[in-house]
Design a protein around this motif. Sequence first.
Motif, PDB file in Angstrom:
ATOM      1  N   LYS A 140      20.388  83.352  27.468  1.00  6.50           N
ATOM      2  CA  LYS A 140      20.917  83.725  28.785  1.00  6.50           C
ATOM      3  C   LYS A 140      20.099  84.876  29.386  1.00  6.50           C
ATOM      4  O   LYS A 140      19.927  85.908  28.754  1.00  6.50           O
ATOM      5  N   SER A 176      22.231  96.474  34.447  1.00  3.46           N
ATOM      6  CA  SER A 176      23.581  96.161  34.891  1.00  3.46           C
ATOM      7  C   SER A 176      24.483  96.135  33.670  1.00  3.46           C
ATOM      8  O   SER A 176      24.090  95.654  32.607  1.00  3.46           O
ATOM      9  N   HIS A 194      26.956  94.309  33.388  1.00  5.80           N
ATOM     10  CA  HIS A 194      27.652  93.024  33.347  1.00  5.80           C
ATOM     11  C   HIS A 194      26.799  91.893  32.785  1.00  5.80           C
ATOM     12  O   HIS A 194      27.091  90.735  32.995  1.00  5.80           O
ATOM     13  N   LEU A 195      25.722  92.225  32.080  1.00  3.44           N
ATOM     14  CA  LEU A 195      24.808  91.158  31.691  1.00  3.44           C
ATOM     15  C   LEU A 195      24.718  90.880  30.202  1.00  3.44           C
ATOM     16  O   LEU A 195      24.069  89.927  29.798  1.00  3.44           O
ATOM     17  N   ASN A 231      20.083  93.017  29.721  1.00  4.48           N
ATOM     18  CA  ASN A 231      20.759  93.755  30.789  1.00  4.48           C
ATOM     19  C   ASN A 231      19.816  94.414  31.798  1.00  4.48           C
ATOM     20  O   ASN A 231      20.275  94.984  32.771  1.00  4.48           O
ATOM     21  N   ARG A 267      18.339  87.038  36.456  1.00  4.09           N
ATOM     22  CA  ARG A 267      19.428  87.945  36.030  1.00  4.09           C
ATOM     23  C   ARG A 267      20.267  88.390  37.214  1.00  4.09           C
ATOM     24  O   ARG A 267      21.477  88.512  37.123  1.00  4.09           O
ATOM     25  N   ILE A 319      22.554  85.550  38.112  1.00  5.94           N
ATOM     26  CA  ILE A 319      23.721  85.471  37.213  1.00  5.94           C
ATOM     27  C   ILE A 319      24.793  86.450  37.694  1.00  5.94           C
ATOM     28  O   ILE A 319      25.981  86.108  37.777  1.00  5.94           O
ATOM     29  N   LEU A 320      24.380  87.650  38.071  1.00  3.70           N
ATOM     30  CA  LEU A 320      25.336  88.651  38.530  1.00  3.70           C
ATOM     31  C   LEU A 320      26.009  88.222  39.830  1.00  3.70           C
ATOM     32  O   LEU A 320      27.221  88.375  40.002  1.00  3.70           O
ATOM     33  N   GLN A 349      26.454  85.197  40.851  1.00  2.00           N
ATOM     34  CA  GLN A 349      27.359  84.091  40.550  1.00  2.00           C
ATOM     35  C   GLN A 349      28.668  84.596  39.963  1.00  2.00           C
ATOM     36  O   GLN A 349      29.737  84.094  40.290  1.00  2.00           O
ATOM     37  N   GLN A 350      28.560  85.618  39.110  1.00  2.00           N
ATOM     38  CA  GLN A 350      29.781  86.207  38.525  1.00  2.00           C
ATOM     39  C   GLN A 350      30.678  86.766  39.624  1.00  2.00           C
ATOM     40  O   GLN A 350      31.880  86.834  39.494  1.00  2.00           O
ATOM     41  N   GLN A 351      30.045  87.201  40.719  1.00  2.00           N
ATOM     42  CA  GLN A 351      30.838  87.768  41.821  1.00  2.00           C
ATOM     43  C   GLN A 351      31.260  86.700  42.818  1.00  2.00           C
ATOM     44  O   GLN A 351      31.634  87.002  43.941  1.00  2.00           O
ATOM     45  N   GLN A 352      31.132  85.430  42.412  1.00  2.00           N
ATOM     46  CA  GLN A 352      31.513  84.328  43.282  1.00  2.00           C
ATOM     47  C   GLN A 352      30.861  84.397  44.653  1.00  2.00           C
ATOM     48  O   GLN A 352      31.499  84.446  45.689  1.00  2.00           O
TER      49      GLN A 352
END
Length: 422
Positions: free
Chosen positions: A119, A272, A274-275, A279, A310, A313-314, A316-319
């Motif tokens: 990832k 970040s 959140h990774l 990160n 990366r 991905i962040l 996407q996590q935040q929609q």
Amino acid sequence: MDTIRAIKGTQDILPVDVALWQQMEVVAQRILTLAGYREIRTPIFERTELFVRSIGTATDVVSKEMYSFTTQGNDDITLRPEATAGVVRAFIQNNLYASGDVQKLWYCGPMFRYERPQKGRQRQFHQLGLEALGSSDPRADVETIAIAIDILKTLGLGNLSVTINSVGRGDDRDRYRQALIDYLTPYRAELDKDSRDRLSRNPLRVLDSKDERTREIVAEAPKLVEYLSDTSKAHFDRVLSLLDNLDIAYAIDHKLVRGLDYYTHTAFEIQSNHLGAQNAVCGGGRYDGLVSELGGPETPAVGWAMGLERIAILLQQQQFVCPTQTDVYVISRGQVAEDVALAIAQQLRQAGLVTALDLSGGKFNKQFKRADRSGATWALVLGDEEVARHVVQAKQLQTGKQYEVTRTDLVAVLRGDLVPAG
Ligand code: ATP
Ligand code: MG
């Protein structure tokens, strides 16, 4: 027969995700343009020697991550693992230094490294980066860091942290390297295998080992900052106070040395929280020796690169929501109507409306279902009868209200410039 699959460590960026990628590019481009940066596009392959000479043979990138091959014409070529070397080559080759101004350049594109895919770590990945060539002023270091943070924050990323260190100049590092070897050698047997290998080839890299015992040993090691000359120390102190001035929070990390050989003075990373393991979203620093090392004039420089996978991905996590929208969905049935519908769709596109044309020729109710699914604001309905009367049925999909609109009024109504009758 087996179907052919993409190469391990590469990824398709599908239409559902492209809006997000475009958003990253648009935001970055705007901020970089505001700061006076201009885009440069260099080839994705270069002579292998370029990377060997700039990045350094003892680095992981050159020693084990490069996609290198010999061409039919017997040239040794490598898919670029990063872009700084190519940008510097282009800077020298095209005399971009001739004006004497600081060259502020940015780039965006695919990079290639033969790493273990996981990832946030791929073999083909994308970086967006900048290079400021021609200034040794600590303000240049801080300006570039500030621009990186601006881009990440404008994209809506929170929970970022900046870590920074000074790796000094070559002579500072030579003294430190010896001190580090002297300190680590008695612990040699206790180090992890990679670190044992690095101890002689590239001892500074032992500092960023992930192995627990190695980390314990390293925690007590002498610090690079203690080996900096007065000028290197002054540069670092000034960078830190300028960051304070801009209210950019940072943590000094004495173990941050970064992977590539060409760094001098400032080295930094933006992470970040959140990774997970991968990160780092942005990494960079100063590289005052690289331009002359590659045969150009003495040119101090600083730059960074961010990993777009990366950041994606962040987001996407935040929609992240796709900002593009279909304005009009055109439905038609009947020989004449279908031809006219194509012409109308083209007319609407030329008027700046995002227009989808249903090409199925199927039943009206099936076409209507697709219109609903498209999320369009309007559905236009055309049968042969409408065509004969030079009108179109325009249905507002949210309210369900339907209007009969003449072809002449159509664009104005769809744009909301004219309220339809009825
Ligand atoms: P890492 O410590 O994660 O391996 P790095 O020090 O090798 O990073 P740089 O060469 O500084 O990375 O590249 C800058 C940025 O590019 C990294 O911070 C990361 O976001 C991204 N990046 C680097 N390698 C990869 C990869 N293989 N796949 C995806 N992104 C990557
Ligand atoms: Mg790496």
